[in-house]
Design a protein around this motif. Structure first.
Motif, PDB file in Angstrom:
ATOM      1  N   SER A  33       0.828  -1.208   0.000  1.00  0.00           N
ATOM      2  CA  SER A  33       0.000   0.000   0.000  1.00  0.00           C
ATOM      3  C   SER A  33       0.861   1.254   0.000  1.00  0.00           C
ATOM      4  O   SER A  33       0.570   2.221  -0.702  1.00  0.00           O
ATOM      5  N   TYR A  37       0.883   4.128  -2.842  1.00  0.00           N
ATOM      6  CA  TYR A  37       0.644   5.546  -2.538  1.00  0.00           C
ATOM      7  C   TYR A  37       1.732   6.417  -3.170  1.00  0.00           C
ATOM      8  O   TYR A  37       1.448   7.470  -3.755  1.00  0.00           O
ATOM      9  N   ILE A 168     -10.470   1.749   0.487  1.00  0.00           N
ATOM     10  CA  ILE A 168      -9.425   2.112   1.447  1.00  0.00           C
ATOM     11  C   ILE A 168      -9.943   1.795   2.843  1.00  0.00           C
ATOM     12  O   ILE A 168     -10.997   2.286   3.244  1.00  0.00           O
TER      13      ILE A 168
END
Length: 199
Positions: A33, A37, A168
């Protein structure tokens, strides 16, 4: 993460007791993750620069900013296409007439709603909103949507988004098996919009 080893307790040799939990799957998910990002920041920066150039170069013959909108659509498609287990399904596109203008009303749940709406093949702009939907369903329309549609003489296009709220997680990590469904409902005719009282 499929087939990931389970969490295990870590023993503290000095104290002779369990020191804590080690979760390889959770650690890997956090790392992936974080990397995604960073990738998104770089990707968005690139497309922001590209869009700014397109806005300047194309403005004389593209005052509707369609080129910029298409660049945004490409950005969104890239964002959703890379994770192999993410799925997006669009239903009800037969209700959309690309020659018409609409006021789009949706069950706003999260910031992910914004990129998801690019799957509807319309050149749109974001405007004022009401409140977020707590249960994911469209409730009573806010008066502002009817007022805007009535003043513009256009139909209201209801859109229901399902799955954007779970993309998310609460810990800010991505749900890598997420599914999103975009349902376009039949438009509310302009005549009905005109006859609707707003307060």
């Amino acid at each position: 993460i499929p087939n990931a080893p389970p969490c295990r307790f870590r023993r503290d040799p000095a104290a002779g007791r369990h020191g804590g939990r080690e979760c390889p799957a959770k650690n890997a998910e956090t790392m992936i993750s974080a990397v995604y990002y960073i990738f998104l920041v770089l990707l968005c920066t690139f497309f922001m620069i590209l869009s700014a150039l397109a806005l300047v170069v194309c403005y004389p013959f593209d005052k509707g900013r369609r080129v910029v909108h298409e660049l945004s659509r490409i950005l969104v498609r890239t964002f959703f296409a890379i994770p192999p287990r993410w799925r997006q399904r669009v239903e009800g596109l037969e209700h959309v007439d690309r020659k018409k203008s609409y006021v789009i009303v949706l069950n706003h749940n999260t910031v992910i709603d914004i990129p998801t709406l690019y799957y509807i093949l319309l050149n749109f702009r974001w405007g004022s909103k009401g409140t977020r939907s707590k249960d994911g369903e469209i409730h009573r329309f806010k008066a502002g949507a009817f007022t805007l549609a009535r003043e513009a003489g256009v139909e209201i296009l209801p859109v229901v988004l399902d799955g954007t709220k779970t993309l998310i997680r609460k810990n800010a990590m991505f749900n890598w098996g997420n599914r999103i469904t975009i349902r376009v409902l039949p438009p509310v005719p302009a005549a009905k919009v005109v006859s609707t009282e707003t307060h």
